[in-house]
Design an enzyme around this catalytic site. Structure first.
Site, PDB file in Angstrom:
ATOM      1  N   LYS A 245      -4.542   5.415  -2.539  1.00 16.62           N
ATOM      2  CA  LYS A 245      -4.111   4.558  -1.420  1.00 16.62           C
ATOM      3  C   LYS A 245      -3.354   5.402  -0.395  1.00 16.62           C
ATOM      4  O   LYS A 245      -2.328   6.009  -0.697  1.00 16.62           O
ATOM      5  CB  LYS A 245      -3.215   3.429  -1.944  1.00 16.62           C
ATOM      6  CG  LYS A 245      -2.548   2.590  -0.835  1.00 16.62           C
ATOM      7  CD  LYS A 245      -1.783   1.397  -1.415  1.00 16.62           C
ATOM      8  CE  LYS A 245      -0.975   0.657  -0.342  1.00 16.62           C
ATOM      9  NZ  LYS A 245      -0.234  -0.501  -0.877  1.00 16.62           N
ATOM     10  N   ASP A 250       3.692   0.894   5.629  1.00 17.64           N
ATOM     11  CA  ASP A 250       3.357  -0.501   5.355  1.00 17.64           C
ATOM     12  C   ASP A 250       4.452  -1.416   5.897  1.00 17.64           C
ATOM     13  O   ASP A 250       5.463  -1.657   5.239  1.00 17.64           O
ATOM     14  CB  ASP A 250       3.168  -0.704   3.843  1.00 17.64           C
ATOM     15  CG  ASP A 250       2.705  -2.112   3.508  1.00 17.64           C
ATOM     16  OD1 ASP A 250       2.385  -2.877   4.450  1.00 17.64           O
ATOM     17  OD2 ASP A 250       2.665  -2.454   2.306  1.00 17.64           O
ATOM     18  N   LYS A 257       7.157  -7.474   6.576  1.00 18.23           N
ATOM     19  CA  LYS A 257       8.120  -7.391   5.481  1.00 18.23           C
ATOM     20  C   LYS A 257       9.509  -7.757   6.003  1.00 18.23           C
ATOM     21  O   LYS A 257       9.933  -7.244   7.036  1.00 18.23           O
ATOM     22  CB  LYS A 257       8.141  -5.967   4.902  1.00 18.23           C
ATOM     23  CG  LYS A 257       6.928  -5.639   4.046  1.00 18.23           C
ATOM     24  CD  LYS A 257       7.032  -4.279   3.411  1.00 18.23           C
ATOM     25  CE  LYS A 257       5.784  -3.918   2.621  1.00 18.23           C
ATOM     26  NZ  LYS A 257       5.592  -4.733   1.398  1.00 18.23           N
ATOM     27  N   ASP A 268       3.954   4.708   1.070  1.00 11.36           N
ATOM     28  CA  ASP A 268       2.809   3.901   0.648  1.00 11.36           C
ATOM     29  C   ASP A 268       1.490   4.691   0.664  1.00 11.36           C
ATOM     30  O   ASP A 268       0.438   4.140   0.381  1.00 11.36           O
ATOM     31  CB  ASP A 268       2.701   2.638   1.524  1.00 11.36           C
ATOM     32  CG  ASP A 268       2.210   1.432   0.747  1.00 11.36           C
ATOM     33  OD1 ASP A 268       2.264   1.458  -0.500  1.00 11.36           O
ATOM     34  OD2 ASP A 268       1.745   0.464   1.389  1.00 11.36           O
ATOM     35  N   ASP A 327       0.024  -8.370   3.940  1.00  5.18           N
ATOM     36  CA  ASP A 327       0.816  -7.357   3.236  1.00  5.18           C
ATOM     37  C   ASP A 327       0.122  -6.892   1.944  1.00  5.18           C
ATOM     38  O   ASP A 327       0.535  -5.917   1.336  1.00  5.18           O
ATOM     39  CB  ASP A 327       2.210  -7.914   2.936  1.00  5.18           C
ATOM     40  CG  ASP A 327       3.222  -6.826   2.606  1.00  5.18           C
ATOM     41  OD1 ASP A 327       2.886  -5.637   2.785  1.00  5.18           O
ATOM     42  OD2 ASP A 327       4.329  -7.171   2.175  1.00  5.18           O
ATOM     43  N   GLU A 329      -2.484  -5.216   1.691  1.00  8.54           N
ATOM     44  CA  GLU A 329      -3.447  -4.424   2.454  1.00  8.54           C
ATOM     45  C   GLU A 329      -4.061  -3.288   1.645  1.00  8.54           C
ATOM     46  O   GLU A 329      -5.196  -2.906   1.866  1.00  8.54           O
ATOM     47  CB  GLU A 329      -2.758  -3.840   3.702  1.00  8.54           C
ATOM     48  CG  GLU A 329      -1.942  -2.552   3.500  1.00  8.54           C
ATOM     49  CD  GLU A 329      -0.758  -2.699   2.546  1.00  8.54           C
ATOM     50  OE1 GLU A 329      -0.295  -3.830   2.365  1.00  8.54           O
ATOM     51  OE2 GLU A 329      -0.320  -1.688   1.974  1.00  8.54           O
ATOM     52  N   ARG A 331      -5.208  -2.999  -1.335  1.00  8.60           N
ATOM     53  CA  ARG A 331      -6.427  -3.311  -2.086  1.00  8.60           C
ATOM     54  C   ARG A 331      -7.637  -3.394  -1.161  1.00  8.60           C
ATOM     55  O   ARG A 331      -8.762  -3.219  -1.617  1.00  8.60           O
ATOM     56  CB  ARG A 331      -6.228  -4.613  -2.878  1.00  8.60           C
ATOM     57  CG  ARG A 331      -5.934  -5.806  -2.036  1.00  8.60           C
ATOM     58  CD  ARG A 331      -5.350  -6.961  -2.841  1.00  8.60           C
ATOM     59  NE  ARG A 331      -3.935  -6.778  -3.167  1.00  8.60           N
ATOM     60  CZ  ARG A 331      -3.201  -7.650  -3.846  1.00  8.60           C
ATOM     61  NH1 ARG A 331      -3.748  -8.764  -4.301  1.00  8.60           N
ATOM     62  NH2 ARG A 331      -1.925  -7.410  -4.086  1.00  8.60           N
TER      63      ARG A 331
HETATM   64  N1  BES Z   1       3.009  -1.313  -0.693  1.00  8.76           N
HETATM   65  C1  BES Z   1       3.302  -2.594  -1.194  1.00  8.76           C
HETATM   66  C2  BES Z   1       3.737  -2.581  -2.653  1.00  8.76           C
HETATM   67  C3  BES Z   1       5.057  -1.944  -2.966  1.00  8.76           C
HETATM   68  C4  BES Z   1       6.217  -2.687  -2.946  1.00  8.76           C
HETATM   69  C5  BES Z   1       5.127  -0.616  -3.342  1.00  8.76           C
HETATM   70  C6  BES Z   1       7.428  -2.089  -3.266  1.00  8.76           C
HETATM   71  C7  BES Z   1       6.344  -0.019  -3.663  1.00  8.76           C
HETATM   72  C8  BES Z   1       7.492  -0.765  -3.625  1.00  8.76           C
HETATM   73  C9  BES Z   1       2.082  -3.502  -1.093  1.00  8.76           C
HETATM   74  O1  BES Z   1       1.196  -3.256  -0.059  1.00  8.76           O
HETATM   75  C10 BES Z   1       2.591  -4.892  -0.924  1.00  8.76           C
HETATM   76  O2  BES Z   1       3.146  -5.143   0.110  1.00  8.76           O
HETATM   77  N2  BES Z   1       2.400  -5.724  -1.923  1.00  8.76           N
HETATM   78  C11 BES Z   1       2.861  -7.052  -1.887  1.00  8.76           C
HETATM   79  C12 BES Z   1       1.727  -7.926  -2.324  1.00  8.76           C
HETATM   80  C13 BES Z   1       1.967  -9.379  -2.080  1.00  8.76           C
HETATM   81  C14 BES Z   1       1.796  -9.712  -0.610  1.00  8.76           C
HETATM   82  C15 BES Z   1       0.976 -10.155  -2.896  1.00  8.76           C
HETATM   83  C16 BES Z   1       4.023  -7.158  -2.856  1.00  8.76           C
HETATM   84  O3  BES Z   1       3.958  -6.565  -3.937  1.00  8.76           O
HETATM   85  O4  BES Z   1       5.015  -7.797  -2.510  1.00  8.76           O
HETATM   86 ZN    ZN Z   2       1.233  -1.307   0.715  1.00 11.43          ZN
HETATM   87 ZN    ZN Z   3       1.749  -4.342   1.739  1.00 11.77          ZN
END
Ligand code: BES
Ligand code: ZN
Ligand code: ZN
Length: 480
Positions: A245, A250, A257, A268, A327, A329, A331
């Site tokens: 990734k 992000d 966020k 990220d 968010d 994104e 995947r």
């Molecule tokens: N990059 C984040 C995941 C992340 C969060 C990595 C904290 C490291 C530390 C990812 O893209 C994300 O935002 N995931 C969301 C998914 C949700 C919208 C279903 C999450 O985990 O909150």
């Molecule tokens: Zn992310």
């Molecule tokens: Zn994200």
């Protein structure tokens, strides 16, 4: 940090010394007087962990005893952690040159200690006008290590440093086009790695709908980098496909966020950095494994044409995806990269991604969340190697029953279930839809970047996972 092999002459010390011992220190051990040996023997009984310091001004001898009775992998990890503690003692004293030797130690143990020292010495201080202390020279006693073992490890450790630099670099200096250029330049330097950079127009013509959608809110173009390391003596006919990734930043996109959830999101792209670094390390050390890496890169921003919840994307493989949250994104670009990798008929696909906050909440900062499909024998080896290098895998169920949580009323799938149940698993299940070869999914969200110092991993980007993947490639023959 420069690491060399040499004789260490206790008669006329040229630098401070770290002396490691697993068993009793015998009388033969030159640097110690009788009283000191008695003291060490006493301390060993009382407290098995501490470091004893003897003055040999202007130098010092740091004597570290360790429990060689513990299982091998624990002993080694304790030595890495001890190295971080001793690194702090040394730099507090402004010591820049140190020798490492010992008695009753095996080469593996000394390597672990020097590994810890090297990793603890990493600091992202390029933007500090006043630098922190570093250890510049480490001399390892030549009676313990051979040159070729040291060289192989030093190559690996340098790759970890470079990876950490990439992940620590803020997006203002490292966007997707820049990162692609840097990786291409690095491939050229390594020599035996082929690098192809797919630019925006090419990505559009390939119809990578996931990567393009995430890129829509960005000022910068997307990139898709393909690396290939194909040695003549390879064990595997078909490549191992490494997918990483590469979200350069992000923000969450339009589902932005909130408050401090955005900080640290420069990390990220750690999955892409990890996979590129593991491949480069294998190539530099000429490991007999055929590897490819697929690295989709963009930032995720709420720019004026940003993709939005309710959008319906057509992915690279034709699957349609209803966006429920911008968010989720990672995947989306990974799905395109996995589908693209899948077309190369790989032996195995492994992805690494800072994919879900849920992985951090589930496993904390000391484990990679892992899921796999049709990849038992590869997974078993990877897991053993994880225990060995202590970058360990924590498995989650990967049952197809979870797929119903990704059902959409208007498309083939939604990108993310909004009930916040099983967040790490459903993210993995989303990706598995695009893989039709043995597949291992590594969610490295908990380990890639540390907000607080974590022993020899330090603070910020950790490089976690590179040693794991490298050990897997090193022992890949076991899967034949
Ligand atoms: N990059 C984040 C995941 C992340 C969060 C990595 C904290 C490291 C530390 C990812 O893209 C994300 O935002 N995931 C969301 C998914 C949700 C919208 C279903 C999450 O985990 O909150
Ligand atoms: Zn992310
Ligand atoms: Zn994200």
């Amino acid at each position: 940090m420069n690491i060399t092999l040499d004789k260490i002459d206790f008669g006329k010390l040229e630098q401070s010394v770290v002396f490691l011992y697993g068993d009793e220190v015998s009388n033969r051990s030159l640097p110690f007087k009788k009283e000191e040996l008695a003291y060490l023997a006493n301390r060993r009984v009382e407290d098995n962990e501490s470091t004893v310091i003897f003055n040999r001004l202007p130098h010092k001898i740091y004597v570290k005893n360790f429990d060689s009775e513990k299982p091998n992998n624990e002993t080694l990890e304790n030595l890495r952690r001890a190295a971080a503690d001793i690194h702090k003692m040394l730099t507090d004293e402004k010591i820049e040159c140190v020798a490492v030797t010992g008695e009753g130690v095996i080469p593996e143990e000394v390597v672990a200690f020097v590994e810890g020292l090297h990793m603890a010495d990493y600091k992202f201080d390029k933007y500090k006008t006043k630098k922190d202390g570093h250890i510049k020279e480490v001399v390892v006693s030549q009676h313990i290590l051979e040159n070729k073992d040291l060289t192989e490890n030093v190559n690996l450790w340098r790759r970890i440093d470079v990876c950490r630099d990439w992940v620590n670099e803020p997006v203002m200096y490292l966007n997707a086009p820049k990162f692609a250029d840097i990786i291409a330049a690095e491939a050229k330097k390594v020599g035996n790695v082929k690098c192809t950079v797919l630019e925006q127009r090419k990505i559009e013509s390939l119809k990578m709908g996931g990567l393009l959608a995430v890129n829509r809110g960005s000022e910068d173009e997307a990139r898709f980098v393909v690396l290939e390391y194909k040695p003549a003596n390879r064990l595997n006919k078909k490549p191992i496909a490494l997918v990483g990734k590469g979200v350069m930043y992000d923000t969450g996109g339009l589902n932005i966020k909130p408050n401090d959830y955005m900080t640290e999101m420069k990390s990220d792209m750690a999955g892409a950095a990890t996979m590129a670094s593991a491949l480069f390390a294998a190539a530099e050390n000429h490991l007999p494994v055929y590897l490819m890496a697929f690295l989709p890169m963009t930032d995720n921003r709420p720019g004026k044409n940003a993709y939005a919840a309710d959008d319906i994307l057509t992915m690279y493989d034709g699957t349609t995806v209803e966006i429920t949250n911008t968010d989720a994104e990672g995947r989306l670009l990974l799905a395109d990269a996995i589908a693209y990798a899948d077309q190369q008929d790989p032996e195995l696909i492994i992805d690494a991604a800072t994919l879900t906050g849920a992985a951090v909440r589930t496993f904390g900062t000391g484990a990679i969340a892992v899921m796999q499909q049709d990849a038992d024998k590869y997974y078993n080896l990877l897991s053993i190697m994880g225990n060995q290098v202590y970058e360990r895998l924590a498995p989650l169920p990967f049952w197809k029953e979870y797929d119903k949580m990704l059902k959409s009323n208007v498309a083939d799938m939604i990108n993310c279930n909004l009930n916040s149940q099983a967040g790490t698993i459903t993210a993995g299940r989303f990706l598995a839809h695009f893989a039709h070869h043995p597949y291992i999914h590594l969610d490295i969200a908990g380990v890639a970047y540390y907000g607080k110092p974590e022993s020899f991993y330090g603070v910020g980007a950790s490089g976690y996972g590179i040693r794991l993947l490298y050990a897997f490639f090193q022992t890949y023959e076991a899967t034949r």
